[in-house]
Design a protein around this motif. Structure first.
Motif, PDB file in Angstrom:
ATOM      1  N   LEU A 196       1.757  10.678  14.006  1.00 21.58           N
ATOM      2  CA  LEU A 196       0.699  10.191  13.162  1.00 21.58           C
ATOM      3  C   LEU A 196       1.098   9.977  11.269  1.00 21.58           C
ATOM      4  CD1 LEU A 196      -1.941   9.484  11.165  1.00 21.58           C
ATOM      5  CD2 LEU A 196      -2.507  11.996  11.637  1.00 21.58           C
ATOM      6  N   LEU A 197       2.419  11.177  11.252  1.00 17.14           N
ATOM      7  CA  LEU A 197       3.387  11.323  10.102  1.00 17.14           C
ATOM      8  C   LEU A 197       4.493   9.655  10.576  1.00 17.14           C
ATOM      9  CD1 LEU A 197       4.335  12.299   7.849  1.00 17.14           C
ATOM     10  CD2 LEU A 197       5.897  13.864   8.247  1.00 17.14           C
ATOM     11  N   ALA A 198       5.020   9.625  11.428  1.00 17.65           N
ATOM     12  CA  ALA A 198       5.731   8.368  11.783  1.00 17.65           C
ATOM     13  C   ALA A 198       4.824   7.213  11.633  1.00 17.65           C
ATOM     14  CB  ALA A 198       6.355   8.053  13.272  1.00 17.65           C
ATOM     15  N   ASP A 199       3.873   7.269  11.887  1.00 20.90           N
ATOM     16  CA  ASP A 199       3.334   5.851  11.883  1.00 20.90           C
ATOM     17  C   ASP A 199       3.207   5.659   9.794  1.00 20.90           C
ATOM     18  OD1 ASP A 199       2.860   5.457  14.063  1.00 20.90           O
ATOM     19  OD2 ASP A 199       1.374   6.634  14.713  1.00 20.90           O
ATOM     20  N   LEU A 200       2.418   6.973   9.250  1.00 19.63           N
ATOM     21  CA  LEU A 200       2.464   6.827   7.908  1.00 19.63           C
ATOM     22  C   LEU A 200       3.307   6.061   7.141  1.00 19.63           C
ATOM     23  CD1 LEU A 200       0.080   9.655   7.538  1.00 19.63           C
ATOM     24  CD2 LEU A 200      -0.927   7.533   7.481  1.00 19.63           C
ATOM     25  N   LYS A 201       4.936   6.952   7.791  1.00 23.21           N
ATOM     26  CA  LYS A 201       6.285   6.213   7.055  1.00 23.21           C
ATOM     27  C   LYS A 201       6.123   4.661   7.057  1.00 23.21           C
ATOM     28  CE  LYS A 201       7.722  10.603   6.479  1.00 23.21           C
ATOM     29  NZ  LYS A 201       8.546  11.341   6.791  1.00 23.21           N
ATOM     30  N   HIS A 202       6.112   4.246   8.574  1.00 22.41           N
ATOM     31  CA  HIS A 202       6.332   3.133   8.848  1.00 22.41           C
ATOM     32  C   HIS A 202       5.336   1.745   8.318  1.00 22.41           C
ATOM     33  CE1 HIS A 202       7.070  -0.094  11.761  1.00 22.41           C
ATOM     34  NE2 HIS A 202       6.100  -0.578  11.980  1.00 22.41           N
ATOM     35  N   ASN A 203       4.555   2.476   8.093  1.00 26.51           N
ATOM     36  CA  ASN A 203       3.035   2.189   7.675  1.00 26.51           C
ATOM     37  C   ASN A 203       3.176   1.472   5.296  1.00 26.51           C
ATOM     38  OD1 ASN A 203       1.627   0.850   9.656  1.00 26.51           O
ATOM     39  ND2 ASN A 203      -0.572   2.207   9.073  1.00 26.51           N
ATOM     40  N   TRP A 204       3.949   2.418   5.489  1.00 29.43           N
ATOM     41  CA  TRP A 204       4.326   2.802   3.545  1.00 29.43           C
ATOM     42  C   TRP A 204       5.479   1.469   3.860  1.00 29.43           C
ATOM     43  CZ3 TRP A 204       9.003   3.730   1.241  1.00 29.43           C
ATOM     44  CH2 TRP A 204       9.005   3.924   0.404  1.00 29.43           C
ATOM     45  N   GLN A 205       6.467   1.646   4.569  1.00 27.49           N
ATOM     46  CA  GLN A 205       7.366   0.477   4.553  1.00 27.49           C
ATOM     47  C   GLN A 205       7.372  -0.547   4.841  1.00 27.49           C
ATOM     48  OE1 GLN A 205      10.536   2.289   7.535  1.00 27.49           O
ATOM     49  NE2 GLN A 205      11.087   4.120   6.582  1.00 27.49           N
ATOM     50  N   ILE A 206       6.230  -1.153   4.995  1.00 25.99           N
ATOM     51  CA  ILE A 206       5.897  -2.851   5.799  1.00 25.99           C
ATOM     52  C   ILE A 206       5.456  -2.670   3.972  1.00 25.99           C
ATOM     53  CG2 ILE A 206       4.922  -3.909   6.704  1.00 25.99           C
ATOM     54  CD1 ILE A 206       4.890  -2.541   9.213  1.00 25.99           C
ATOM     55  N   MET A 207       4.917  -1.869   3.875  1.00 22.07           N
ATOM     56  CA  MET A 207       3.605  -2.380   2.662  1.00 22.07           C
ATOM     57  C   MET A 207       4.722  -2.053   1.076  1.00 22.07           C
ATOM     58  SD  MET A 207       0.564  -3.262   1.206  1.00 22.07           S
ATOM     59  CE  MET A 207      -0.404  -2.088   2.752  1.00 22.07           C
ATOM     60  N   GLN A 208       5.971  -1.554   1.418  1.00 17.72           N
ATOM     61  CA  GLN A 208       7.028  -1.129   0.337  1.00 17.72           C
ATOM     62  C   GLN A 208       7.696  -2.338   0.335  1.00 17.72           C
ATOM     63  OE1 GLN A 208       6.918   0.678  -2.038  1.00 17.72           O
ATOM     64  NE2 GLN A 208       8.969  -0.118  -3.376  1.00 17.72           N
ATOM     65  N   LYS A 209       8.022  -3.073   1.746  1.00 19.44           N
ATOM     66  CA  LYS A 209       8.774  -4.008   2.220  1.00 19.44           C
ATOM     67  C   LYS A 209       7.588  -5.427   1.122  1.00 19.44           C
ATOM     68  CE  LYS A 209      11.126  -7.304   5.086  1.00 19.44           C
ATOM     69  NZ  LYS A 209      11.249  -7.530   6.613  1.00 19.44           N
ATOM     70  N   ALA A 210       5.959  -5.302   1.924  1.00 14.60           N
ATOM     71  CA  ALA A 210       6.007  -6.426   1.160  1.00 14.60           C
ATOM     72  C   ALA A 210       5.309  -6.751  -0.092  1.00 14.60           C
ATOM     73  CB  ALA A 210       4.047  -6.355   1.753  1.00 14.60           C
ATOM     74  N   PHE A 211       5.426  -5.582  -1.535  1.00 17.84           N
ATOM     75  CA  PHE A 211       5.229  -5.594  -2.606  1.00 17.84           C
ATOM     76  C   PHE A 211       6.692  -5.672  -3.471  1.00 17.84           C
ATOM     77  CE2 PHE A 211       5.635  -2.936  -6.417  1.00 17.84           C
ATOM     78  CZ  PHE A 211       4.482  -3.010  -6.872  1.00 17.84           C
ATOM     79  N   LEU A 212       7.468  -5.244  -2.647  1.00 16.19           N
ATOM     80  CA  LEU A 212       9.131  -5.798  -3.148  1.00 16.19           C
ATOM     81  C   LEU A 212       9.144  -7.704  -3.370  1.00 16.19           C
ATOM     82  CD1 LEU A 212      11.472  -3.015  -2.351  1.00 16.19           C
ATOM     83  CD2 LEU A 212      10.588  -3.545  -4.589  1.00 16.19           C
ATOM     84  N   GLN A 213       8.556  -8.162  -2.427  1.00 16.92           N
ATOM     85  CA  GLN A 213       8.494  -9.484  -2.482  1.00 16.92           C
ATOM     86  C   GLN A 213       7.540  -9.990  -3.417  1.00 16.92           C
ATOM     87  OE1 GLN A 213       7.894 -10.030   1.840  1.00 16.92           O
ATOM     88  NE2 GLN A 213      10.189  -9.744   2.356  1.00 16.92           N
ATOM     89  N   LEU A 214       6.450  -9.798  -3.924  1.00 17.94           N
ATOM     90  CA  LEU A 214       5.811 -10.268  -5.212  1.00 17.94           C
ATOM     91  C   LEU A 214       7.170 -10.839  -6.544  1.00 17.94           C
ATOM     92  CD1 LEU A 214       3.094  -7.813  -5.153  1.00 17.94           C
ATOM     93  CD2 LEU A 214       2.855 -10.249  -3.947  1.00 17.94           C
ATOM     94  N   PRO A 215       6.327 -11.790  -7.158  1.00 13.93           N
ATOM     95  CA  PRO A 215       7.007 -12.210  -7.711  1.00 13.93           C
ATOM     96  C   PRO A 215       7.188 -11.504  -9.175  1.00 13.93           C
ATOM     97  CG  PRO A 215       5.061 -13.348  -7.549  1.00 13.93           C
ATOM     98  CD  PRO A 215       5.532 -12.313  -6.112  1.00 13.93           C
ATOM     99  N   MET A 216       7.665 -11.227  -9.901  1.00 10.92           N
ATOM    100  CA  MET A 216       8.095 -10.471 -10.863  1.00 10.92           C
ATOM    101  C   MET A 216       6.690 -10.799 -12.420  1.00 10.92           C
ATOM    102  SD  MET A 216       9.973  -9.105 -10.025  1.00 10.92           S
ATOM    103  CE  MET A 216      10.745  -7.802 -11.819  1.00 10.92           C
ATOM    104  N   LEU A 217       6.783 -12.067 -12.115  1.00  8.47           N
ATOM    105  CA  LEU A 217       5.942 -13.156 -13.391  1.00  8.47           C
ATOM    106  C   LEU A 217       3.905 -13.384 -12.313  1.00  8.47           C
ATOM    107  CD1 LEU A 217       5.416 -14.108 -15.866  1.00  8.47           C
ATOM    108  CD2 LEU A 217       6.056 -16.277 -15.411  1.00  8.47           C
TER     109      LEU A 217
END
Length: 254
Positions: A196-217
């Protein structure tokens, strides 16, 4: 003023009203062409008359004889009665037997016994309320208290007793079920906690990667809404990860 003299004329004022008014011309009557065709095609029946001028009488010798009138037809059957000479003799009537003797009963003694055993008729209590002797029954008149002297006065009705008994039985049954009910809470194993902990961390990484790909403006409303939604999801994942890491024993309800 000029005067006109008429010397030659044949008009008479006395005969003006005697002449009838001229007749008004009548419209021609409507005649159906179909009716003419039907009359032309119709074939008149032959030998149609109004009947005899005088009704002919039957001769006196042609009177109605026996068996020549209108009768009902006889019902035919296939049954044939075969009669032979060797028929059994007719049984004779049995001799009359003796009548059973009636028991002699002494009705005087019977009536005396019934009169002794019978109970006298109970006198219904009555009330005379006028000097003329007007009689009124005490029962149901309201002069004597009756309802409060009944044996079931002040007691709970039977239908309420049965209803309360049913409710009490249902309540006891529910309590027994709750006492014997197994606990729905279950402790997850160490392997399940780690997965369960590994799945939560994996989802967090995917969400963090998608969040960093957002435009700055973020100059439009859809961009602002998408960025705020992803931030909320990242915060929730971080809270869940911290909760699982800080608690080694986790219980779940099925």
């Amino acid at each position: 003023m000029s005067i006109v003299e008429i010397t030659q004329h044949d008009e008479n004022i006395y005969r003006i009203l005697d002449e009838p008014p001229p007749p008004t011309p009548k419209t021609p009557r409507y005649e159906s062409q179909l009716e003419k065709e039907l009359k032309a095609k119709k074939i008149l029946p032959t030998r149609r008359t109004f009947g005899y001028a005088e009704t002919p009488l039957t001769a006196p010798e042609n009177f109605l004889k026996k068996g020549h009138g209108v009768t009902q037809p006889l019902k035919k059957s296939d049954h044939k009665c075969v009669v032979s000479g060797n028929l059994p003799p007719v049984p004779k009537r049995p001799p009359p037997g003796k009548r059973p003797e009636k028991p002699q009963v002494n009705f005087r003694v019977v009536n005396i016994k019934k009169a002794i055993k019978t109970k006298p008729k109970t006198i219904e209590p009555r009330l005379v309320d006028t000097r003329d002797g007007h009689i009124k029954k005490i029962k149901g008149s309201g002069e004597v208290p009756e309802y409060c002297l009944r044996p079931d006065f002040g007691q709970m009705p039977q239908y309420l007793v049965k209803r309360n008994r049913k409710i009490h039985m249902a309540y006891n049954k529910i309590q027994e079920i709750e006492k014997n009910k197994e606990s729905l809470c279950k402790l997850i194993s160490v392997e399940e906690r780690e997965s369960l902990l590994a799945d939560l961390k994996h989802n967090w990484q995917i969400m963090q990667k998608a969040f960093l790909q957002l435009p700055m403006l973020t100059d439009t409303i859809p961009k602002i809404l998408k960025k705020s939604k992803m931030e909320q999801e990242l915060k929730q994942l971080e809270k869940d990860i911290a909760l699982v890491e800080s608690n080694p024993y986790i219980y779940i309800y099925e």
